[in-house]
Design an enzyme around this catalytic site. Sequence first.
Site, PDB file in Angstrom:
ATOM      1  CG  ASP A   2      -1.766   1.105   1.470  1.00  0.00           C
ATOM      2  OD1 ASP A   2      -1.509   2.141   0.576  1.00  0.00           O
ATOM      3  OD2 ASP A   2      -2.571   1.328   2.380  1.00  0.00           O
ATOM      4  CE1 TYR A  39      -4.913  10.616 -12.687  1.00  0.00           C
ATOM      5  CE2 TYR A  39      -5.156  12.134 -14.187  1.00  0.00           C
ATOM      6  CZ  TYR A  39      -4.800  10.947 -13.716  1.00  0.00           C
ATOM      7  OH  TYR A  39      -4.194   9.948 -14.528  1.00  0.00           O
TER       8      TYR A  39
END
Length: 277
Positions: A62, A155
Amino acid sequence: MAYQTGQKSIFITGGASGLGREVARYFAGKGWFIGIADINDAGMAETASMLPEGQSSVHRLDVTSRANWKSAVADFATITGGTMNVLFNNAGIGEGGPIEEMTDEDIDLMIAINFTGCISGTRACFEMLKNTPDSCVLYTASAAGIYGVADLSVYSATKFAVRGLAESHDLEFNKYGIKSRSLMPGFVDTNIISDVVEGTNQTGKERLEESGVLVSPVSIIGPAAWEAVHGKKVHTPVNKMAKQLAFAARWMPGRLRKQAVELADLGNVLAGAEPKN
């Protein structure tokens, strides 16, 4: 077959699918040892099955966890003898929509994976890269890091940030013999645009193509990554769309803004996309 002393190696985040998987396939074809890192165990196993037997390792990672980074990189180091020719800082997620409608959780997660995760990765791998002659950290930026896209503001901002990392680190790491590079693809046919767009019966890919936006096959990414790692340019625009945006940003900013306006209603192709870490 297992890792051979002196064999070149690449550690790939987001290696369970998409760009990461394609770069793994391409570099493995060149004889490199591949470290596949992701949170998707089944996807990592599938990627590994596509590579020559014994030519890869899998690492559950992760990228938002510094502890995970430390553990995964230590495991990879035991295989390669503490060397790493390339870190491909690729893991990322896409989430679109008007910023006022995005949740705090979606915003925080996108920044944590797309940007902070890259910083953590470079820091975790720095000593291995430093100990490997002519090494490279390769970031996945985006054409959205060339000019901001409406309804993709967070983004786009993370990809501008990654672009900045690549530029800064190429200067900062030069004294250690570490190159820093970025890939800047336009829309590529991966799972990040495969979901059905909210309010339509079309996938993101279908929505883009109907609007006249080029969606390139994922097969273009392997050669582009190879070129980036072995070339002298800090940024490598990937596909016609990205190259046009990069050219317009430098020479025709007015035209670029017009293109951005034309793309303004396409941000929702990423809305609801599943995290691809």
